[in-house]
Design a protein around this motif. Structure first.
Motif, PDB file in Angstrom:
ATOM      1  N   ASP A 195     142.726  30.193  86.804  1.00  0.00           N
ATOM      2  CA  ASP A 195     142.001  31.333  87.378  1.00  0.00           C
ATOM      3  C   ASP A 195     141.702  31.137  88.869  1.00  0.00           C
ATOM      4  OD1 ASP A 195     141.953  32.420  84.849  1.00  0.00           O
ATOM      5  OD2 ASP A 195     139.968  31.627  84.363  1.00  0.00           O
ATOM      6  N   TRP A 196     141.527  29.878  89.266  1.00  0.00           N
ATOM      7  CA  TRP A 196     141.043  29.579  90.616  1.00  0.00           C
ATOM      8  C   TRP A 196     142.160  29.344  91.633  1.00  0.00           C
ATOM      9  CZ3 TRP A 196     143.276  24.869  91.182  1.00  0.00           C
ATOM     10  CH2 TRP A 196     143.412  24.065  90.044  1.00  0.00           C
ATOM     11  N   ILE A 197     143.421  29.570  91.239  1.00  0.00           N
ATOM     12  CA  ILE A 197     144.546  29.131  92.063  1.00  0.00           C
ATOM     13  C   ILE A 197     144.543  29.746  93.469  1.00  0.00           C
ATOM     14  CG2 ILE A 197     146.198  30.858  91.249  1.00  0.00           C
ATOM     15  CD1 ILE A 197     146.917  27.159  92.061  1.00  0.00           C
ATOM     16  N   GLU A 198     144.005  30.944  93.622  1.00  0.00           N
ATOM     17  CA  GLU A 198     144.010  31.566  94.942  1.00  0.00           C
ATOM     18  C   GLU A 198     142.643  31.527  95.620  1.00  0.00           C
ATOM     19  OE1 GLU A 198     147.375  34.758  95.429  1.00  0.00           O
ATOM     20  OE2 GLU A 198     146.321  35.199  93.561  1.00  0.00           O
ATOM     21  N   ASP A 199     141.719  30.741  95.064  1.00  0.00           N
ATOM     22  CA  ASP A 199     140.404  30.583  95.700  1.00  0.00           C
ATOM     23  C   ASP A 199     140.517  29.693  96.933  1.00  0.00           C
ATOM     24  OD1 ASP A 199     139.551  32.024  93.560  1.00  0.00           O
ATOM     25  OD2 ASP A 199     138.300  30.442  92.667  1.00  0.00           O
ATOM     26  N   ASP A 200     139.486  29.730  97.780  1.00  0.00           N
ATOM     27  CA  ASP A 200     139.434  28.833  98.931  1.00  0.00           C
ATOM     28  C   ASP A 200     139.189  27.403  98.444  1.00  0.00           C
ATOM     29  OD1 ASP A 200     139.765  30.929 100.649  1.00  0.00           O
ATOM     30  OD2 ASP A 200     137.626  31.245 100.984  1.00  0.00           O
ATOM     31  N   GLY A 201     139.827  26.443  99.109  1.00  0.00           N
ATOM     32  CA  GLY A 201     139.571  25.036  98.782  1.00  0.00           C
ATOM     33  C   GLY A 201     140.525  24.434  97.776  1.00  0.00           C
ATOM     34  N   VAL A 202     141.621  25.138  97.456  1.00  0.00           N
ATOM     35  CA  VAL A 202     142.626  24.566  96.550  1.00  0.00           C
ATOM     36  C   VAL A 202     143.478  23.561  97.324  1.00  0.00           C
ATOM     37  CG1 VAL A 202     144.709  25.079  95.196  1.00  0.00           C
ATOM     38  CG2 VAL A 202     142.723  26.593  95.048  1.00  0.00           C
ATOM     39  N   GLY A 203     143.823  22.461  96.684  1.00  0.00           N
ATOM     40  CA  GLY A 203     144.676  21.452  97.320  1.00  0.00           C
ATOM     41  C   GLY A 203     145.613  20.832  96.308  1.00  0.00           C
ATOM     42  N   ILE A 204     146.525  19.995  96.796  1.00  0.00           N
ATOM     43  CA  ILE A 204     147.361  19.202  95.897  1.00  0.00           C
ATOM     44  C   ILE A 204     147.261  17.746  96.318  1.00  0.00           C
ATOM     45  CG2 ILE A 204     148.975  21.033  95.282  1.00  0.00           C
ATOM     46  CD1 ILE A 204     150.968  19.878  97.293  1.00  0.00           C
ATOM     47  N   LYS A 205     147.338  16.857  95.355  1.00  0.00           N
ATOM     48  CA  LYS A 205     147.325  15.431  95.669  1.00  0.00           C
ATOM     49  C   LYS A 205     148.348  14.723  94.790  1.00  0.00           C
ATOM     50  CE  LYS A 205     143.617  13.868  92.573  1.00  0.00           C
ATOM     51  NZ  LYS A 205     144.382  12.798  91.902  1.00  0.00           N
ATOM     52  N   LEU A 206     148.805  13.587  95.268  1.00  0.00           N
ATOM     53  CA  LEU A 206     149.744  12.801  94.476  1.00  0.00           C
ATOM     54  C   LEU A 206     149.069  12.307  93.203  1.00  0.00           C
ATOM     55  CD1 LEU A 206     151.459  10.731  97.298  1.00  0.00           C
ATOM     56  CD2 LEU A 206     152.457  12.620  96.036  1.00  0.00           C
ATOM     57  N   ALA A 207     149.843  12.192  92.145  1.00  0.00           N
ATOM     58  CA  ALA A 207     149.317  11.726  90.860  1.00  0.00           C
ATOM     59  C   ALA A 207     150.249  10.647  90.320  1.00  0.00           C
ATOM     60  CB  ALA A 207     149.234  12.892  89.881  1.00  0.00           C
ATOM     61  N   PRO A 208     149.743   9.765  89.467  1.00  0.00           N
ATOM     62  CA  PRO A 208     150.627   8.743  88.875  1.00  0.00           C
ATOM     63  C   PRO A 208     151.780   9.402  88.130  1.00  0.00           C
ATOM     64  CG  PRO A 208     148.314   8.265  88.419  1.00  0.00           C
ATOM     65  CD  PRO A 208     148.351   9.633  89.010  1.00  0.00           C
ATOM     66  N   ASP A 209     152.992   8.927  88.375  1.00  0.00           N
ATOM     67  CA  ASP A 209     154.173   9.490  87.718  1.00  0.00           C
ATOM     68  C   ASP A 209     154.398   8.732  86.418  1.00  0.00           C
ATOM     69  OD1 ASP A 209     156.486  10.706  87.016  1.00  0.00           O
ATOM     70  OD2 ASP A 209     157.613  10.197  88.818  1.00  0.00           O
ATOM     71  N   THR A 210     153.529   8.981  85.456  1.00  0.00           N
ATOM     72  CA  THR A 210     153.558   8.216  84.198  1.00  0.00           C
ATOM     73  C   THR A 210     154.826   8.505  83.395  1.00  0.00           C
ATOM     74  OG1 THR A 210     152.206   9.964  83.213  1.00  0.00           O
ATOM     75  CG2 THR A 210     151.055   8.013  83.993  1.00  0.00           C
ATOM     76  N   ARG A 211     155.384   9.700  83.564  1.00  0.00           N
ATOM     77  CA  ARG A 211     156.593  10.042  82.818  1.00  0.00           C
ATOM     78  C   ARG A 211     157.773   9.180  83.254  1.00  0.00           C
ATOM     79  NH1 ARG A 211     160.799  13.272  82.826  1.00  0.00           N
ATOM     80  NH2 ARG A 211     161.591  13.737  80.758  1.00  0.00           N
TER      81      ARG A 211
END
Length: 607
Positions: free
Chosen positions: A111-127
């Motif tokens: 629901d919040w994808i277009e809100d202010d303050g959304v970001g992306i960060k690296l995550a462990p590639d467990t797969r």
């Protein structure tokens, strides 16, 4: 279990733990810190939402400024986040300058994808790490493959001598002698062959010719590389030669030429695609029904929403099965199937018979990734340059145990079928000369048309100027304001054209400062991000200047080899000879410049 298999599994565990620790967002790891270390991009501006080929939600975004990070590579495991909400797992499809795209592993957009303050960060590639561990744990069950593993980590692998007469009818008549020999070696390969391609030596051209010849001889080929960019590069060459190629894996962000050779592109406008579209319409209807329930709702509504999303998931499974059924014929018809190691592993092509596997940029491929796809073919070709930057590994402990040692670096010590491409077509002779002498035993020649026409190599010495290194505002990466002053003056004299000149440095802090101060339109990058690229003119800022002679990770001379082999016409290196000159490698470089180039001092730039 073989000791080296145990070691690799241990390294994977260490890397996984380091990723989890490095990427987590908590009181000890603030968003500001993650951004400063190039581990988070925040805020992002969502520009488009859509559903991709496998019906996963995909997001296009832009940034207010271009990031300087080489960690956000295509295919990287990431999380999309906003404060106060559960993050959503995703994969980065592409990041090019200020624009990027990623795919969410969720039934719908949060629901919040277009809100202010959304970001992306690296995550462990467990797969990926779980696949690598699974493959290594099963390695000893495959006796022929395990024998190859033992040979790569023990006794030398000998091969038959090439037949004296080369009867190959080359399609590309421009190949030089060393390229022809490499193509012939690949065609006569019985187990494993290495093509050693220093900068500018036409490695891709050579591999394309070899694959064309193998296909002509009736072989079915696998092509891989650790990055999607490298896979696409060789795929374009093969498509240009009329090869029936299927590009699998992370193919959402490819150009039109390659898209036509992806499963999605090949199924475009087919009956099967119409069936898939109808399923997608049904999924969309269930989605819309589910989305009527917003953030605040009761138990009954939550259950209803979950049931609707479960139905969406079931439809997606149906779509994937339908795609897999339709793709099977594409796999059988293709002469060459290309993708990253995990892309090929996921494609489920292990029931098909491939004669040869070609891994390009093998110097960037960690060993366990190679073993994920080695079982898929009878013979292997490794191509790359182990004298350029090794694979990126986060865990210092794993790196000390050799986890950043590529499959190419491992193989080249025991495989005796190594073919050096010995003519470079990128740089003027003087620019290539030092690398040829130091890294390639003087065997790397320069094409005749690139003979020197003047001074093409300059070192600007800041010794004694007080232009000392300092930590940047983020407190981590180093900067050198004095060296940037020199660059500004060089550009203001208009001797170097902005559009034809790139500024590179080993330190992201210096790169960030350069972006603030140097002319717009000038390519500005870390050395690591610039590997594989070239420019007419390169200005290299070494940054290090201190009383202790501390040169930090300039000690990895392979980084310097990448840096000084990017320029085609002019290479300008700025550094403090008093700091770097105590090191034997840099001392040899300074002597080379004095003998073959232009040696200038900072005092020429004092106003």
């Amino acid at each position: 279990m073989h000791p080296h298999v145990q070691l690799l599994v241990k390294c994977i565990d260490l890397e996984e733990k380091e990723q989890a620790n490095r990427y987590k967002l908590d009181q000890a790891h603030t968003l500001k810190q993650l951004k400063a270390e190039g581990l988070a991009l925040h805020p992002i501006i969502v520009t488009r939402r859509s559903f991709g080929y496998a019906d996963y939600p995909e997001i296009s975004f832009k940034l207010s400024f271009p990031p300087e990070t080489n960690l956000f590579r295509d295919g990287a495991a990431i999380e999309c986040f906003i404060t106060g909400e559960e993050p959503v797992k995703a994969v980065l499809i592409s990041l090019d300058g200020k624009n990027g795209e990623f795919r969410l592993f969720a039934p719908d957009f949060p629901d919040w994808i277009e809100d202010d303050g959304v970001g992306i960060k690296l995550a462990p590639d467990t797969r990926t790490t779980s696949i690598m561990k699974k493959v290594l744990n099963e390695l000893e069950n495959n006796k022929p493959l395990f024998k190859l593993f033992e040979q790569l980590h023990g006794n030398a692998i000998t091969a038959k001598t090439l037949s004296g007469v080369n009867t190959t009818s080359f399609r590309n008549h421009e190949l030089n002698n060393s390229q022809q020999q490499a193509v012939t070696a690949i065609m006569q390969n019985e187990q494993i062959t290495i093509v050693h391609g220093p900068p500018g030596t036409g490695k891709t051209t050579t591999l394309v010719e070899a694959i064309v010849q193998l296909v002509k001889a009736g072989e079915k080929i696998l092509v891989s590389a650790p990055s999607n960019t490298a896979v696409d590069n060789i795929a374009k060459g093969l498509i240009g030669q009329g090869i029936k190629l299927l590009r699998v894996g992370n193919t959402s962000k490819v150009d039109e030429t390659i898209f036509a050779h992806t499963p999605e592109g090949k199924l475009n406008n087919s009956k099967q695609l119409k069936e898939i579209k109808q399923l997608k319409i049904r999924a969309e209807e269930f989605r819309k029904m589910a989305l009527k329930y917003k953030r605040s709702f009761g138990k009954a509504e939550r259950e209803q929403r979950n049931l609707l999303f479960k139905e969406v998931k079931n439809i997606r499974t149906e779509i994937k099965k339908l795609q897999a059924y339709n793709e099977e014929k594409l796999f059988e018809d293709a002469q060459v199937i290309a993708g990253t190691p995990i892309g090929l592993y996921d494609a489920g092509v292990d029931h098909l018979h491939f004669a040869t596997l070609v891994i390009d940029e093998a110097g960037q491929c960690i060993e366990p990734l190679a073993w994920c796809i080695f079982p898929l073919a009878d013979k292997m070709v490794l191509a790359g340059d182990h004298w350029q930057l090794p694979p990126t590994v986060l865990s210092n402990e794993a790196a000390k145990l050799g986890f950043n040692r590529s499959i190419l670096e491992t193989a080249i010590t025991t495989v005796n079928t190594v073919h050096l491409l010995n003519v470079q077509y990128r740089m003027r002779q003087t620019i290539a000369g030092f690398s040829s002498a130091y890294f390639y035993k003087g065997l790397l020649q320069t094409a005749a048309h690139l003979a020197d026409t003047g001074a093409h190599l300059t070192f600007i010495d800041t010794a004694g100027s007080g232009y000392n290194e300092k930590h940047g505002p983020d407190g981590t990466s180093l900067q050198n304001e004095g060296e940037l002053n020199i660059v500004r003056q060089l550009m203001e004299t208009a001797v170097l054209n902005t559009g034809q000149t790139a500024f590179i440095s080993p330190y992201s802090g210096q790169v960030a400062a350069a972006k603030e101060q140097l002319p717009k339109g000038m390519r500005i990058s870390t050395i690591d991000s610039f590997q594989g690229q070239e420019k007419e003119n390169i200005i290299l800022s070494l940054v290090r200047s201190n009383d202790d002679g501390d040169i930090g990770f300039l000690k990895d001379y392979r980084r310097m080899n990448v840096a000084i082999t990017r320029a085609k016409e002019q290479l300008v290196v700025i550094g403090d000879s008093a700091t770097i000159g105590a090191d034997a490698f840099y001392n040899a470089f300074l002597i080379y410049v004095e003998q073959h180039g232009s040696y200038r001092t900072v005092w020429e730039f004092e106003l």
